[in-house]
Design a protein around this motif. Structure first.
Motif, PDB file in Angstrom:
ATOM      1  N   GLY A 113      -5.478 -48.226   3.790  1.00 47.89           N
ATOM      2  CA  GLY A 113      -6.399 -49.023   4.589  1.00 47.89           C
ATOM      3  C   GLY A 113      -6.436 -50.443   4.065  1.00 47.89           C
ATOM      4  O   GLY A 113      -6.355 -50.675   2.858  1.00 47.89           O
ATOM      5  N   PHE A 114      -6.576 -51.397   5.010  1.00 48.60           N
ATOM      6  CA  PHE A 114      -6.570 -52.803   4.605  1.00 48.60           C
ATOM      7  C   PHE A 114      -7.396 -53.623   5.580  1.00 48.60           C
ATOM      8  O   PHE A 114      -7.417 -53.337   6.784  1.00 48.60           O
ATOM      9  N   GLY A 115      -8.061 -54.639   5.062  1.00 48.26           N
ATOM     10  CA  GLY A 115      -8.840 -55.535   5.904  1.00 48.26           C
ATOM     11  C   GLY A 115      -8.048 -56.750   6.328  1.00 48.26           C
ATOM     12  O   GLY A 115      -7.885 -57.686   5.551  1.00 48.26           O
ATOM     13  N   GLY A 116      -7.499 -56.736   7.543  1.00 49.90           N
ATOM     14  CA  GLY A 116      -6.704 -57.853   8.038  1.00 49.90           C
ATOM     15  C   GLY A 116      -5.221 -57.557   8.014  1.00 49.90           C
ATOM     16  O   GLY A 116      -4.419 -58.339   7.496  1.00 49.90           O
ATOM     17  N   THR A 117      -4.823 -56.419   8.590  1.00 47.99           N
ATOM     18  CA  THR A 117      -3.436 -55.962   8.496  1.00 47.99           C
ATOM     19  C   THR A 117      -2.431 -56.937   9.113  1.00 47.99           C
ATOM     20  O   THR A 117      -1.296 -57.022   8.656  1.00 47.99           O
ATOM     21  N   LYS A 118      -2.845 -57.679  10.138  1.00 48.64           N
ATOM     22  CA  LYS A 118      -1.869 -58.567  10.798  1.00 48.64           C
ATOM     23  C   LYS A 118      -1.447 -59.717   9.893  1.00 48.64           C
ATOM     24  O   LYS A 118      -0.423 -60.359  10.150  1.00 48.64           O
ATOM     25  N   TYR A 119      -2.224 -59.974   8.839  1.00 53.32           N
ATOM     26  CA  TYR A 119      -1.897 -61.072   7.938  1.00 53.32           C
ATOM     27  C   TYR A 119      -1.061 -60.634   6.740  1.00 53.32           C
ATOM     28  O   TYR A 119      -0.804 -61.424   5.831  1.00 53.32           O
ATOM     29  N   ILE A 120      -0.636 -59.379   6.729  1.00 53.28           N
ATOM     30  CA  ILE A 120       0.243 -58.917   5.657  1.00 53.28           C
ATOM     31  C   ILE A 120       1.612 -59.563   5.827  1.00 53.28           C
ATOM     32  O   ILE A 120       2.184 -59.560   6.918  1.00 53.28           O
ATOM     33  N   VAL A 125       5.375 -53.309   4.294  1.00 50.59           N
ATOM     34  CA  VAL A 125       3.952 -52.966   4.325  1.00 50.59           C
ATOM     35  C   VAL A 125       3.369 -53.237   5.708  1.00 50.59           C
ATOM     36  O   VAL A 125       2.608 -52.438   6.248  1.00 50.59           O
ATOM     37  N   ARG A 126       3.745 -54.379   6.292  1.00 48.94           N
ATOM     38  CA  ARG A 126       3.229 -54.715   7.629  1.00 48.94           C
ATOM     39  C   ARG A 126       3.712 -53.704   8.668  1.00 48.94           C
ATOM     40  O   ARG A 126       2.962 -53.326   9.582  1.00 48.94           O
ATOM     41  N   LYS A 127       4.946 -53.232   8.541  1.00 51.09           N
ATOM     42  CA  LYS A 127       5.460 -52.239   9.482  1.00 51.09           C
ATOM     43  C   LYS A 127       4.706 -50.921   9.367  1.00 51.09           C
ATOM     44  O   LYS A 127       4.461 -50.237  10.374  1.00 51.09           O
TER      45      LYS A 127
END
Length: 376
Positions: A113-120, A125-127
């Motif tokens: 889980g992450f807060g702000g996935t589109k900014y990875i 990791v983003r995929k």
């Protein structure tokens, strides 16, 4: 062999007659902390005590966590709210810098889980986030606590945001979420920031790996420092105006330390502040007019952009000689900047970039990692 575990302290609650027992081994093995001011650790064999400290006053313990190896037989009476079994298997995080540390340890696949996935920034990791393997924990400007609880991570790596939705320790404790405050951004030394890899390593029971990784970072960083130790130090300034004010790093900040270590002279290096603060544009035009280098003109992608923001910048030498550099060489499709993801765990690469800028004769053949020259 570590010393045999002993019951050292039995505290009696005199008023109620209830007994509370804290179980400690007789000998702890302190984890060496060379640069960081914001944490300390002691390894007791069966568990690690991690203390998060006030960076400005390291005598103040802000948070304490007990990282218990395996099932932790014999440690059942450690404070439950602060006890985390290691190695952790699934984690959540709220800062892209946390991803940088996980990747350095090879544990990025534990992120659920992450807060702000589109900014990875990191592609792999983003995929995983795009495929639903990493849950989006942000809901507007708040933390989605329902989703966080459903995710049931072993630990949430958090930080102090000033937003009660993120920082409410009591609320997260009531939800039985182990919220670990990571304060690497408060450190005033780049190596101090990078040393927080030992904290992340502890949660995966990989302290030895974390220490070896950090030692290699220190070796590479200090080797680079030595290459410019006797070089002439060019003047440099940073930033860009916003609503009539220009925010600059304090002279004792990690940003100023980077510049000094790279063989440059930060114009305001005599300042004693460790944080960013605003100055007038007139101050910049006076103090930085002859400085040959300008870094981090954030928000400007071209010299025309700079003039749109502040036309008087045309009088700055670094502007006229086209010596403006931004740390945006690696930006993802949604604007995620790798400088704010992996650089904290790789200060040697940041330092290499800066030396390349200020002293190209020293490392002209080196590859730029995070910085690039503004070229239009």
């Amino acid at each position: 062999m570590r010393a045999t575990l002993l019951i050292l302290c039995i505290f009696l609650a005199a008023c109620s007659g209830n007994k509370t027992t804290e179980v400690y081994p007789d000998v702890a093995e302190p984890v060496t902390i060379a640069y960081a001011k914001g944490f300390r650790m002691s390894d007791y064999g069966g568990f690690i005590i991690l203390s998060i400290l006030d960076v400005q006053d390291s005598t103040k313990e802000l948070h304490r966590y007990y990282l218990v190896r395996g099932e932790g037989a014999g440690y059942a009476r450690l404070p439950e709210a602060q006890t985390i079994h290691i190695p952790v298997k699934k984690v959540a995080a709220l800062s892209t810098t946390h991803i940088g540390f996980l990747m350095k340890l090879g544990e990025e696949n534990s992120l659920g889980g992450f807060g702000g996935t589109k900014y990875i920034y990191a592609d792999a990791v983003r995929k995983r986030a795009e495929q639903g393997e990493i849950q989006e924990l942000n809901s507007g400007d708040q933390l989605n606590t329902e989703l966080l609880v459903a995710l049931h991570p072993d630990v949430l790596f958090s930080y102090s945001t000033g937003n009660d939705a993120y920082d409410d320790q009591d609320k997260l404790s009531a939800l039985r979420v182990h919220n670990v405050i990571i304060s690497e951004f408060m450190e005033t030394d780049p190596l101090g920031q990078a040393e927080w890899i030992k904290v992340f390593a502890a949660f995966y029971d990989k302290l030895d790996d974390g220490e070896k990784i950090f030692d290699s970072i220190v070796h590479a960083y200090t080797d680079l420092q030595h290459t410019v130790a006797n070089s002439k130090r060019p003047l440099v300034f940073t930033g860009l105006p916003f609503k009539g004010e220009w925010t600059i790093p304090g002279g004792k900040s990690f940003a100023a330390q980077f510049l000094s270590d790279a063989g440059a002279q930060y114009i305001w290096d005599a300042d004693k502040r460790t944080f960013n603060y605003p100055v007038s544009i007139e101050t910049i035009l006076h103090d930085a007019v002859d400085a040959p280098f300008w870094l981090n003109a954030d928000g400007a992608q071209s010299y025309a952009d700079i003039l749109d923001i502040e036309p008087r910048c045309v009088h700055l030498k670094a502007f006229t000689t086209k010596q403006v550099y931004n740390n945006d060489a690696r930006v993802g499709p949604a604007g995620g900047n790798d400088y704010w993801e992996s650089a904290v765990a790789n200060p040697q690469d940041v330092l290499s970039d800066l030396i390349h800028i200020f002293h190209p004769e020293v490392c002209a053949d080196s590859i730029m990692h995070y910085y690039k020259r503004m070229d239009k």
